[in-house]
Design a protein around this motif. Structure first.
Motif, PDB file in Angstrom:
ATOM      1  N   ARG A 100       4.327  -4.711  -9.909  1.00 38.24           N
ATOM      2  CA  ARG A 100       3.252  -5.557  -9.397  1.00 38.24           C
ATOM      3  C   ARG A 100       2.691  -4.976  -8.100  1.00 38.24           C
ATOM      4  NH1 ARG A 100       5.227 -11.504  -9.451  1.00 38.24           N
ATOM      5  NH2 ARG A 100       5.217 -11.325 -11.707  1.00 38.24           N
ATOM      6  N   LYS A 101       3.589  -4.475  -7.240  1.00 34.92           N
ATOM      7  CA  LYS A 101       3.146  -3.881  -5.978  1.00 34.92           C
ATOM      8  C   LYS A 101       2.271  -2.656  -6.236  1.00 34.92           C
ATOM      9  CE  LYS A 101       4.961  -2.214  -1.586  1.00 34.92           C
ATOM     10  NZ  LYS A 101       6.174  -1.960  -0.809  1.00 34.92           N
ATOM     11  N   GLY A 102       2.665  -1.832  -7.197  1.00 38.10           N
ATOM     12  CA  GLY A 102       1.864  -0.662  -7.547  1.00 38.10           C
ATOM     13  C   GLY A 102       0.499  -1.041  -8.096  1.00 38.10           C
ATOM     14  N   ARG A 103       0.469  -2.074  -8.923  1.00 44.62           N
ATOM     15  CA  ARG A 103      -0.802  -2.534  -9.493  1.00 44.62           C
ATOM     16  C   ARG A 103      -1.694  -3.096  -8.398  1.00 44.62           C
ATOM     17  NH1 ARG A 103       0.724  -6.423 -13.472  1.00 44.62           N
ATOM     18  NH2 ARG A 103       1.566  -4.637 -14.574  1.00 44.62           N
ATOM     19  N   ASN A 104      -1.115  -3.863  -7.474  1.00 43.22           N
ATOM     20  CA  ASN A 104      -1.901  -4.424  -6.375  1.00 43.22           C
ATOM     21  C   ASN A 104      -2.466  -3.319  -5.483  1.00 43.22           C
ATOM     22  OD1 ASN A 104      -1.435  -7.010  -7.233  1.00 43.22           O
ATOM     23  ND2 ASN A 104       0.237  -7.390  -5.798  1.00 43.22           N
ATOM     24  N   MET A 105      -1.702  -2.275  -5.261  1.00 41.35           N
ATOM     25  CA  MET A 105      -2.201  -1.147  -4.461  1.00 41.35           C
ATOM     26  C   MET A 105      -3.378  -0.479  -5.173  1.00 41.35           C
ATOM     27  SD  MET A 105      -0.563  -0.879  -1.624  1.00 41.35           S
ATOM     28  CE  MET A 105      -0.761   0.803  -1.114  1.00 41.35           C
ATOM     29  N   GLY A 106      -3.284  -0.334  -6.483  1.00 42.34           N
ATOM     30  CA  GLY A 106      -4.380   0.261  -7.248  1.00 42.34           C
ATOM     31  C   GLY A 106      -5.649  -0.570  -7.171  1.00 42.34           C
ATOM     32  N   VAL A 107      -5.513  -1.879  -7.320  1.00 39.69           N
ATOM     33  CA  VAL A 107      -6.673  -2.768  -7.247  1.00 39.69           C
ATOM     34  C   VAL A 107      -7.274  -2.734  -5.842  1.00 39.69           C
ATOM     35  CG1 VAL A 107      -7.399  -5.190  -7.337  1.00 39.69           C
ATOM     36  CG2 VAL A 107      -5.921  -4.262  -9.116  1.00 39.69           C
ATOM     37  N   GLY A 108      -6.418  -2.702  -4.829  1.00 42.19           N
ATOM     38  CA  GLY A 108      -6.901  -2.633  -3.451  1.00 42.19           C
ATOM     39  C   GLY A 108      -7.660  -1.345  -3.171  1.00 42.19           C
ATOM     40  N   LEU A 109      -7.163  -0.244  -3.683  1.00 39.18           N
ATOM     41  CA  LEU A 109      -7.847   1.041  -3.498  1.00 39.18           C
ATOM     42  C   LEU A 109      -9.185   1.066  -4.223  1.00 39.18           C
ATOM     43  CD1 LEU A 109      -4.873   3.564  -3.743  1.00 39.18           C
ATOM     44  CD2 LEU A 109      -6.238   3.020  -1.727  1.00 39.18           C
ATOM     45  N   MET A 110      -9.245   0.507  -5.415  1.00 36.91           N
ATOM     46  CA  MET A 110     -10.503   0.461  -6.158  1.00 36.91           C
ATOM     47  C   MET A 110     -11.526  -0.421  -5.440  1.00 36.91           C
ATOM     48  SD  MET A 110     -10.273   2.450  -8.685  1.00 36.91           S
ATOM     49  CE  MET A 110     -11.655   1.980  -9.676  1.00 36.91           C
ATOM     50  N   LEU A 111     -11.088  -1.554  -4.907  1.00 40.21           N
ATOM     51  CA  LEU A 111     -11.992  -2.435  -4.177  1.00 40.21           C
ATOM     52  C   LEU A 111     -12.509  -1.766  -2.911  1.00 40.21           C
ATOM     53  CD1 LEU A 111     -13.280  -5.236  -3.890  1.00 40.21           C
ATOM     54  CD2 LEU A 111     -11.199  -5.970  -2.733  1.00 40.21           C
ATOM     55  N   THR A 112     -11.632  -1.080  -2.203  1.00 42.98           N
ATOM     56  CA  THR A 112     -12.034  -0.374  -0.989  1.00 42.98           C
ATOM     57  C   THR A 112     -13.032   0.733  -1.309  1.00 42.98           C
ATOM     58  OG1 THR A 112      -9.885  -0.845   0.009  1.00 42.98           O
ATOM     59  CG2 THR A 112     -11.170   0.934   0.984  1.00 42.98           C
ATOM     60  N   SER A 113     -12.778   1.481  -2.382  1.00 42.70           N
ATOM     61  CA  SER A 113     -13.700   2.557  -2.736  1.00 42.70           C
ATOM     62  C   SER A 113     -15.061   2.003  -3.170  1.00 42.70           C
ATOM     63  CB  SER A 113     -13.106   3.442  -3.832  1.00 42.70           C
ATOM     64  OG  SER A 113     -12.900   2.697  -5.015  1.00 42.70           O
ATOM     65  N   PHE A 114     -15.083   0.850  -3.826  1.00 42.53           N
ATOM     66  CA  PHE A 114     -16.352   0.230  -4.215  1.00 42.53           C
ATOM     67  C   PHE A 114     -17.150  -0.189  -2.983  1.00 42.53           C
ATOM     68  CE2 PHE A 114     -18.779  -3.643  -5.314  1.00 42.53           C
ATOM     69  CZ  PHE A 114     -19.664  -3.072  -6.224  1.00 42.53           C
ATOM     70  N   VAL A 115     -16.490  -0.780  -2.010  1.00 45.43           N
ATOM     71  CA  VAL A 115     -17.168  -1.202  -0.778  1.00 45.43           C
ATOM     72  C   VAL A 115     -17.725   0.016  -0.044  1.00 45.43           C
ATOM     73  CG1 VAL A 115     -16.778  -2.222   1.496  1.00 45.43           C
ATOM     74  CG2 VAL A 115     -15.881  -3.350  -0.533  1.00 45.43           C
ATOM     75  N   VAL A 116     -16.942   1.084   0.037  1.00 44.68           N
ATOM     76  CA  VAL A 116     -17.409   2.309   0.708  1.00 44.68           C
ATOM     77  C   VAL A 116     -18.609   2.884  -0.031  1.00 44.68           C
ATOM     78  CG1 VAL A 116     -16.769   4.700   1.229  1.00 44.68           C
ATOM     79  CG2 VAL A 116     -15.198   2.840   1.780  1.00 44.68           C
ATOM     80  N   LEU A 117     -18.583   2.862  -1.354  1.00 47.66           N
ATOM     81  CA  LEU A 117     -19.706   3.374  -2.141  1.00 47.66           C
ATOM     82  C   LEU A 117     -20.973   2.570  -1.884  1.00 47.66           C
ATOM     83  CD1 LEU A 117     -20.780   5.241  -4.398  1.00 47.66           C
ATOM     84  CD2 LEU A 117     -20.048   3.481  -6.015  1.00 47.66           C
ATOM     85  N   VAL A 118     -20.867   1.247  -1.871  1.00 46.40           N
ATOM     86  CA  VAL A 118     -22.038   0.399  -1.618  1.00 46.40           C
ATOM     87  C   VAL A 118     -22.583   0.648  -0.216  1.00 46.40           C
ATOM     88  CG1 VAL A 118     -22.792  -1.994  -1.323  1.00 46.40           C
ATOM     89  CG2 VAL A 118     -21.422  -1.359  -3.303  1.00 46.40           C
ATOM     90  N   LEU A 119     -21.700   0.745   0.772  1.00 47.22           N
ATOM     91  CA  LEU A 119     -22.158   1.007   2.137  1.00 47.22           C
ATOM     92  C   LEU A 119     -22.831   2.381   2.249  1.00 47.22           C
ATOM     93  CD1 LEU A 119     -19.217  -0.436   4.247  1.00 47.22           C
ATOM     94  CD2 LEU A 119     -21.511  -1.357   4.029  1.00 47.22           C
ATOM     95  N   ALA A 120     -22.271   3.380   1.583  1.00 44.19           N
ATOM     96  CA  ALA A 120     -22.856   4.723   1.627  1.00 44.19           C
ATOM     97  C   ALA A 120     -24.235   4.734   0.972  1.00 44.19           C
ATOM     98  CB  ALA A 120     -21.928   5.722   0.936  1.00 44.19           C
TER      99      ALA A 120
END
Length: 53
Positions: A13-33
């Motif tokens: 579960r911790k690994g899955r949560n880290m993956g979801v967190g990284l994907m969300l962070t990368s999406f936010v960075v993409l939108v800002l860029a």
């Protein structure tokens, strides 16, 4: 009371949560860029207020 070892399901579960967190962070960075690139481009201008007659 002894400290119990973390169960295997918690590790997955911790690994899955880290993956979801990284994907969300990368999406936010993409939108800002993309927003930054669009605004700093030469063709962007603020909408003009319509003149009343």
């Amino acid at each position: 009371m002894s400290i119990r070892a973390e169960h295997e399901i918690h590790q997955r579960r911790k690994g899955r949560n880290m993956g979801v967190g990284l994907m969300l962070t990368s999406f936010v960075v993409l939108v800002l860029a993309l927003t930054f690139v669009k605004i700093t481009g030469g063709e962007f201008e603020l909408p003009r207020a319509e003149e009343s007659q």
